[in-house]
Design an enzyme around this catalytic site. Structure first.
Site, PDB file in Angstrom:
ATOM      1  N   HIS A  20       0.838  -1.216   0.000  1.00  0.00           N
ATOM      2  CA  HIS A  20       0.000   0.000   0.000  1.00  0.00           C
ATOM      3  C   HIS A  20       0.868   1.260   0.000  1.00  0.00           C
ATOM      4  O   HIS A  20       0.611   2.207  -0.738  1.00  0.00           O
ATOM      5  CB  HIS A  20      -0.873   0.054   1.270  1.00  0.00           C
ATOM      6  CG  HIS A  20      -1.917  -1.005   1.378  1.00  0.00           C
ATOM      7  ND1 HIS A  20      -1.999  -1.873   2.442  1.00  0.00           N
ATOM      8  CD2 HIS A  20      -2.951  -1.336   0.555  1.00  0.00           C
ATOM      9  CE1 HIS A  20      -3.029  -2.682   2.283  1.00  0.00           C
ATOM     10  NE2 HIS A  20      -3.626  -2.387   1.149  1.00  0.00           N
ATOM     11  N   LYS A  44     -17.798  -5.711   6.360  1.00  0.00           N
ATOM     12  CA  LYS A  44     -16.515  -6.396   6.176  1.00  0.00           C
ATOM     13  C   LYS A  44     -15.851  -6.514   7.542  1.00  0.00           C
ATOM     14  O   LYS A  44     -15.643  -5.501   8.216  1.00  0.00           O
ATOM     15  CB  LYS A  44     -15.646  -5.576   5.217  1.00  0.00           C
ATOM     16  CG  LYS A  44     -14.489  -6.340   4.675  1.00  0.00           C
ATOM     17  CD  LYS A  44     -13.934  -5.691   3.421  1.00  0.00           C
ATOM     18  CE  LYS A  44     -12.679  -6.415   2.979  1.00  0.00           C
ATOM     19  NZ  LYS A  44     -12.142  -5.900   1.741  1.00  0.00           N
ATOM     20  N   ARG A  93      -2.063  -6.512  -8.117  1.00  0.00           N
ATOM     21  CA  ARG A  93      -0.907  -7.392  -7.948  1.00  0.00           C
ATOM     22  C   ARG A  93      -0.801  -8.369  -9.109  1.00  0.00           C
ATOM     23  O   ARG A  93       0.196  -8.434  -9.796  1.00  0.00           O
ATOM     24  CB  ARG A  93      -1.033  -8.172  -6.629  1.00  0.00           C
ATOM     25  CG  ARG A  93      -0.615  -7.376  -5.430  1.00  0.00           C
ATOM     26  CD  ARG A  93      -1.219  -7.923  -4.178  1.00  0.00           C
ATOM     27  NE  ARG A  93      -2.665  -7.725  -4.192  1.00  0.00           N
ATOM     28  CZ  ARG A  93      -3.409  -7.621  -3.117  1.00  0.00           C
ATOM     29  NH1 ARG A  93      -2.887  -7.746  -1.929  1.00  0.00           N
ATOM     30  NH2 ARG A  93      -4.708  -7.403  -3.210  1.00  0.00           N
ATOM     31  N   SER A 131      -2.755  -7.931   2.992  1.00  0.00           N
ATOM     32  CA  SER A 131      -3.007  -7.714   4.424  1.00  0.00           C
ATOM     33  C   SER A 131      -3.365  -9.017   5.145  1.00  0.00           C
ATOM     34  O   SER A 131      -2.943  -9.242   6.279  1.00  0.00           O
ATOM     35  CB  SER A 131      -4.132  -6.698   4.612  1.00  0.00           C
ATOM     36  OG  SER A 131      -3.779  -5.464   4.050  1.00  0.00           O
TER      37      SER A 131
HETATM   38  P1  ADP Z   1      -9.787  -3.691  -0.428  1.00  0.00           P
HETATM   39  O1  ADP Z   1     -10.438  -4.355   0.718  1.00  0.00           O
HETATM   40  O2  ADP Z   1     -10.506  -2.487  -0.975  1.00  0.00           O
HETATM   41  O3  ADP Z   1      -9.268  -4.621  -1.509  1.00  0.00           O
HETATM   42  P2  ADP Z   1      -7.076  -3.416   0.462  1.00  0.00           P
HETATM   43  O4  ADP Z   1      -6.633  -2.705   1.680  1.00  0.00           O
HETATM   44  O5  ADP Z   1      -6.868  -4.869   0.413  1.00  0.00           O
HETATM   45  O6  ADP Z   1      -8.528  -2.996   0.219  1.00  0.00           O
HETATM   46  O7  ADP Z   1      -6.349  -2.786  -0.783  1.00  0.00           O
HETATM   47  C1  ADP Z   1      -6.510  -1.447  -1.194  1.00  0.00           C
HETATM   48  C2  ADP Z   1      -5.883  -1.301  -2.546  1.00  0.00           C
HETATM   49  O8  ADP Z   1      -4.492  -1.578  -2.441  1.00  0.00           O
HETATM   50  C3  ADP Z   1      -6.433  -2.273  -3.576  1.00  0.00           C
HETATM   51  O9  ADP Z   1      -6.470  -1.612  -4.823  1.00  0.00           O
HETATM   52  C4  ADP Z   1      -5.420  -3.382  -3.592  1.00  0.00           C
HETATM   53  O10 ADP Z   1      -5.380  -4.058  -4.821  1.00  0.00           O
HETATM   54  C5  ADP Z   1      -4.141  -2.580  -3.357  1.00  0.00           C
HETATM   55  N1  ADP Z   1      -3.068  -3.407  -2.808  1.00  0.00           N
HETATM   56  C6  ADP Z   1      -3.085  -4.170  -1.708  1.00  0.00           C
HETATM   57  N2  ADP Z   1      -1.883  -4.794  -1.531  1.00  0.00           N
HETATM   58  C7  ADP Z   1      -1.095  -4.398  -2.564  1.00  0.00           C
HETATM   59  C8  ADP Z   1       0.242  -4.698  -2.987  1.00  0.00           C
HETATM   60  N3  ADP Z   1       1.016  -5.563  -2.316  1.00  0.00           N
HETATM   61  N4  ADP Z   1       0.704  -4.097  -4.097  1.00  0.00           N
HETATM   62  C9  ADP Z   1      -0.082  -3.259  -4.797  1.00  0.00           C
HETATM   63  N5  ADP Z   1      -1.346  -2.937  -4.473  1.00  0.00           N
HETATM   64  C10 ADP Z   1      -1.848  -3.499  -3.375  1.00  0.00           C
END
Ligand code: ADP
Length: 163
Positions: A20, A44, A93, A131
């Protein structure tokens, strides 16, 4: 009217990872200001409260006045409208992410035509990082300090992660 210098990066951030952080830093090469919006979604189940997630992100970016960290409990398109934002950044990803992100982008576009969703491919270093994996590793006592900021390591240590 939307501000062309501002974008938003919404997500659960439960917890924020270096993946992130990398997307946030790279987004600031494209836009002058970035709203990092923590989804406060009661449907969620998250390990951390929205307030905890906001606080840790604020702590991580405490020196950066161009990053606005906040939470929102409604549709992200409404946050965009209320704040005059025309660009939403999402990180991707792998191909697996793309299907979900593409559908979400279509839905958001239907709700707010003037919103542009930009996909930013992950940095190869964070290709495998999510996460949920951090929470699982931490629950088994694994060292996650190479995958998340120090503030998140500290926050994880405050929770009972066994299930
Ligand atoms: P959500 O529950 O909306 O998917 P996340 O916190 O998992 O929220 O992710 C928020 C954004 O960050 C999403 O667009 C997700 O694809 C991106 N993201 C999460 N981890 C990574 C990573 N390792 N590299 C690039 N983008 C990421």
């Amino acid at each position: 009217m939307t501000d062309p210098h501002v974008a938003m990066f919404p997500g659960s951030f439960d917890p924020p990872t270096l993946g992130h952080i990398n997307i946030i830093q790279r987004s600031l090469k494209l836009y002058d200001r970035l709203h990092v919006v923590v989804a406060d979604n009661i449907n969620k189940r998250c390990l951390f409260t929205a307030q905890e997630r906001v606080n840790v992100l604020k702590d991580i970016f405490c020196g950066s006045s161009n990053i606005i960290v906040t939470s929102y409990d409604g549709l992200m398109v409404n946050y965009a409208r209320e704040n005059g934002i025309g660009v939403m950044i999402r990180g991707v990803r792998a191909v697996g992410d793309f299907g979900y992100e593409f559908e979400l982008a279509m839905t958001n576009k239907q709700m707010m035509d003037e919103l542009e969703v930009l996909f930013m491919p992950t940095d190869p270093n964070y290709f495998m990082l999510r996460s949920s994996q951090i929470k699982e590793m931490a629950a088994f006592g694994a060292d996650v300090s190479a995958l998340v900021p120090k503030q998140v390591v500290d926050l994880l240590s405050t929770k009972d992660l066994r299930f």
